[in-house]
Every structure is written in C-alpha cells, then in structure tokens.
Design a protein around this motif. Sequence first.
Motif, PDB file in Angstrom:
ATOM      1  N   GLY A  85       0.777  -1.228   0.000  1.00  0.00           N
ATOM      2  CA  GLY A  85       0.000   0.000   0.000  1.00  0.00           C
ATOM      3  C   GLY A  85       0.806   1.274   0.000  1.00  0.00           C
ATOM      4  N   ILE A  86       2.135   1.156  -0.032  1.00  0.00           N
ATOM      5  CA  ILE A  86       3.016   2.326   0.019  1.00  0.00           C
ATOM      6  C   ILE A  86       3.738   2.480  -1.315  1.00  0.00           C
ATOM      7  CG2 ILE A  86       4.986   3.406   1.175  1.00  0.00           C
ATOM      8  CD1 ILE A  86       4.250   1.614   3.626  1.00  0.00           C
ATOM      9  N   GLY A  87       3.516   3.608  -1.976  1.00  0.00           N
ATOM     10  CA  GLY A  87       4.271   3.934  -3.177  1.00  0.00           C
ATOM     11  C   GLY A  87       5.505   4.727  -2.786  1.00  0.00           C
ATOM     12  N   THR A  88       6.669   4.260  -3.173  1.00  0.00           N
ATOM     13  CA  THR A  88       7.929   4.916  -2.796  1.00  0.00           C
ATOM     14  C   THR A  88       8.618   5.473  -4.030  1.00  0.00           C
ATOM     15  OG1 THR A  88       8.225   3.394  -0.928  1.00  0.00           O
ATOM     16  CG2 THR A  88      10.156   4.646  -1.647  1.00  0.00           C
ATOM     17  N   LEU A  89       8.866   6.771  -4.011  1.00  0.00           N
ATOM     18  CA  LEU A  89       9.624   7.461  -5.049  1.00  0.00           C
ATOM     19  C   LEU A  89      11.046   7.668  -4.540  1.00  0.00           C
ATOM     20  CD1 LEU A  89       7.210  10.184  -6.409  1.00  0.00           C
ATOM     21  CD2 LEU A  89       8.792   8.898  -7.820  1.00  0.00           C
ATOM     22  N   LEU A  90      11.997   6.990  -5.143  1.00  0.00           N
ATOM     23  CA  LEU A  90      13.390   7.091  -4.728  1.00  0.00           C
ATOM     24  C   LEU A  90      14.164   7.908  -5.742  1.00  0.00           C
ATOM     25  CD1 LEU A  90      15.719   6.167  -2.810  1.00  0.00           C
ATOM     26  CD2 LEU A  90      16.080   4.273  -4.432  1.00  0.00           C
ATOM     27  N   LEU A  91      14.688   9.067  -5.310  1.00  0.00           N
ATOM     28  CA  LEU A  91      15.585   9.869  -6.144  1.00  0.00           C
ATOM     29  C   LEU A  91      16.945   9.194  -6.086  1.00  0.00           C
ATOM     30  CD1 LEU A  91      14.523  13.397  -4.839  1.00  0.00           C
ATOM     31  CD2 LEU A  91      13.428  11.959  -6.560  1.00  0.00           C
ATOM     32  N   ASN A  92      17.461   8.795  -7.239  1.00  0.00           N
ATOM     33  CA  ASN A  92      18.568   7.843  -7.241  1.00  0.00           C
ATOM     34  C   ASN A  92      19.775   8.332  -8.042  1.00  0.00           C
ATOM     35  OD1 ASN A  92      19.775   5.396  -6.524  1.00  0.00           O
ATOM     36  ND2 ASN A  92      19.029   4.364  -8.361  1.00  0.00           N
ATOM     37  N   ARG A  93      20.251   9.536  -7.685  1.00  0.00           N
ATOM     38  CA  ARG A  93      21.510  10.038  -8.247  1.00  0.00           C
ATOM     39  C   ARG A  93      22.407  10.469  -7.088  1.00  0.00           C
ATOM     40  NH1 ARG A  93      21.273  14.650 -12.055  1.00  0.00           N
ATOM     41  NH2 ARG A  93      22.942  13.643 -13.218  1.00  0.00           N
ATOM     42  N   PRO A  94      22.804   9.522  -6.242  1.00  0.00           N
ATOM     43  CA  PRO A  94      23.535   9.891  -5.026  1.00  0.00           C
ATOM     44  C   PRO A  94      24.863  10.571  -5.282  1.00  0.00           C
ATOM     45  CG  PRO A  94      23.589   7.511  -5.383  1.00  0.00           C
ATOM     46  CD  PRO A  94      22.586   8.072  -6.343  1.00  0.00           C
ATOM     47  N   HIS A  95      25.459  10.352  -6.455  1.00  0.00           N
ATOM     48  CA  HIS A  95      26.762  10.954  -6.758  1.00  0.00           C
ATOM     49  C   HIS A  95      26.669  12.465  -6.926  1.00  0.00           C
ATOM     50  CE1 HIS A  95      24.761  10.096 -10.556  1.00  0.00           C
ATOM     51  NE2 HIS A  95      25.547  10.962 -11.170  1.00  0.00           N
ATOM     52  N   VAL A  96      25.430  12.979  -7.156  1.00  0.00           N
ATOM     53  CA  VAL A  96      25.230  14.431  -7.253  1.00  0.00           C
ATOM     54  C   VAL A  96      24.161  14.879  -6.245  1.00  0.00           C
ATOM     55  CG1 VAL A  96      26.052  14.784  -9.611  1.00  0.00           C
ATOM     56  CG2 VAL A  96      23.676  14.058  -9.218  1.00  0.00           C
ATOM     57  N   LYS A  97      24.123  14.169  -5.108  1.00  0.00           N
ATOM     58  CA  LYS A  97      23.164  14.500  -4.038  1.00  0.00           C
ATOM     59  C   LYS A  97      21.724  14.518  -4.558  1.00  0.00           C
ATOM     60  CE  LYS A  97      26.557  15.142  -1.103  1.00  0.00           C
ATOM     61  NZ  LYS A  97      26.838  14.159  -0.033  1.00  0.00           N
ATOM     62  N   ASN A  98      21.442  13.618  -5.517  1.00  0.00           N
ATOM     63  CA  ASN A  98      20.096  13.438  -6.062  1.00  0.00           C
ATOM     64  C   ASN A  98      19.536  14.689  -6.735  1.00  0.00           C
ATOM     65  OD1 ASN A  98      20.003  10.698  -5.167  1.00  0.00           O
ATOM     66  ND2 ASN A  98      19.580  11.452  -3.105  1.00  0.00           N
ATOM     67  N   ALA A  99      20.423  15.493  -7.312  1.00  0.00           N
ATOM     68  CA  ALA A  99      19.961  16.603  -8.157  1.00  0.00           C
ATOM     69  C   ALA A  99      19.132  16.020  -9.292  1.00  0.00           C
ATOM     70  CB  ALA A  99      21.159  17.369  -8.712  1.00  0.00           C
ATOM     71  N   PHE A 100      18.006  16.661  -9.600  1.00  0.00           N
ATOM     72  CA  PHE A 100      17.109  16.054 -10.571  1.00  0.00           C
ATOM     73  C   PHE A 100      17.316  16.612 -11.982  1.00  0.00           C
ATOM     74  CE2 PHE A 100      14.500  19.416  -8.483  1.00  0.00           C
ATOM     75  CZ  PHE A 100      14.201  20.219  -9.575  1.00  0.00           C
ATOM     76  N   THR A 101      17.035  15.762 -12.941  1.00  0.00           N
ATOM     77  CA  THR A 101      17.037  16.124 -14.355  1.00  0.00           C
ATOM     78  C   THR A 101      15.584  16.318 -14.801  1.00  0.00           C
ATOM     79  OG1 THR A 101      16.867  13.829 -15.086  1.00  0.00           O
ATOM     80  CG2 THR A 101      19.093  14.715 -14.711  1.00  0.00           C
ATOM     81  N   LEU A 102      15.398  16.797 -16.020  1.00  0.00           N
ATOM     82  CA  LEU A 102      14.042  16.986 -16.528  1.00  0.00           C
ATOM     83  C   LEU A 102      13.350  15.651 -16.774  1.00  0.00           C
ATOM     84  CD1 LEU A 102      14.447  20.027 -18.926  1.00  0.00           C
ATOM     85  CD2 LEU A 102      13.778  19.981 -16.519  1.00  0.00           C
TER      86      LEU A 102
END
Length: 260
Positions: free
Chosen positions: A11-28
Amino acid sequence: MADLEYTVQDGIGTLLLNRPHVKNAFTLDMIDQWGEALRSARTDPGVRVVVVTGAGDAFCSGIDLQTFEAEAGGPLALKSLLTERIHRVAHAVEDLDKPLIAAVNGIAVGAGMDMALMCDIRLLAQSARLSEGYIRIGLVPGDGGCYYLPRLVGMAKALELMWTGDFVDADEARRIGIAQHVHADEDFAEAWRRYARRLAEQPPINVQMIKRAAYQSARTDVRTALDLISSHMAVVHSTHDSAEAMAAFRERRAPVFEGR
C-alpha cells in the motif's frame, strides 16, 4: 539503475531519487517521471500512501545545474522550463488526495527543499539540513518555496530563510514547524516505513476525505467548510470500511479496511 525509481509495496508507493553521486539533483527526465508516478498513485487503489526519499546521504540538492544552464535560455525559455516541466510535480501533488510524505534523509536544498515542503508530512533524519539556497546563486525560489514555506513557518521566518539562504538543521526544522518528526540516522529508514505503514492501515476513503477537507477548509469560510464536512461524513458513514471500523471497535479487534 534508474535515476528515479517508483515502487509499490504493501500500500506504500515509494519514489526514490537515485543520483547519489550528485546529491540526487534532478534532471528533466526525472521530473517527468516524478509527475507521472504521482498521477499513477492518485488512481491506483493499491496505493494508500506515497513517500519521496533520496538514495545515499542526501534527499535532493535541487535541479542539476548543467540541466538548468542548458535549458534556461532567455526569459521566456526559463519561464517555460518552470511552468511546463518542473511545476508539473507541484500540480500532481495538488491533485493527489492520498498522504504524501517527504522522508528527508540528508540535505534538501533549493528546489529539493521546495519538493519536501509541498508534501503533507516531513520526516527528517537527524543529519538532515534544509536551505532554500536560491539567493546564493542569484535566483528566487522557483518551485513553490514562496507559497509553501510561509504557510508552515509564518511570513517573517520564511522571508528570513529565503533572503539569507541559511541552513536549518533537523531539530530547528521541527521546532519551527517544517518537520513533524526527527529520527536517528541509523533508525530513519525503518522509522519512515513504520510511519507510512501506520497511515496505509487507516481506512483509505476517510484518509483521502480528511486531506481534501483540511486543504479546502484552509481556503474558505467556516460555513462552507462545515457544509463540506457534513457531506463527507454522510458519504463515509455509508461505506463498508465505516461499518468495519465500528464492528472492530465493538469487538475489540483490529479492523481490516478494503477501501470501499
């Protein structure tokens, strides 16, 4: 491994930001997937709670600056970048009537902090540190900070944090109203999962209606809010889960909710 991973379990949806080498900075591309995951969670009856967290020792350091510099262009291009791509997440959050938790396991800076602020609940690891940060690179809060932060900490404190870019540690974040709970780093992963499970075990229709009514009531007058909640009460009272909750209470047992 994908830069953004979305999984559903119990019942839990988990969104994992997975760019640890750049502190999980996001791309488009991550932003597109992020918004799509939230839209999927909204209509998926198997999802009762959504959690956003980061891989490694960071939550999110904001937009990847190489992406920002490549896409920003002139004023119209920058506005379009925000309104047509990055703000899609905030719009999807606005439409989500299920609990949305930010499990902040490290730094959350700039848009990374804004992404945490737009969630319903923020749980912090003891090592977490948050900063609006935009002013340090000559920008203004671009992902809702000017909207969300004053509603949590008051206008004066919000302006101070946005004007200075100062970092707030976990204990201070809890003291001023940004965080609900702070947990030791070594216990954090289990702590946020335990919290999410607790919400996922509640009757989902009630949880969704409470969220909807609370946010709508914050934007209207008391008579309208009371009229709304009377309708919600009438609806939930007719559900299977309402009858199950009452029966379980009388029989002194744990209820089992089915979302109907």
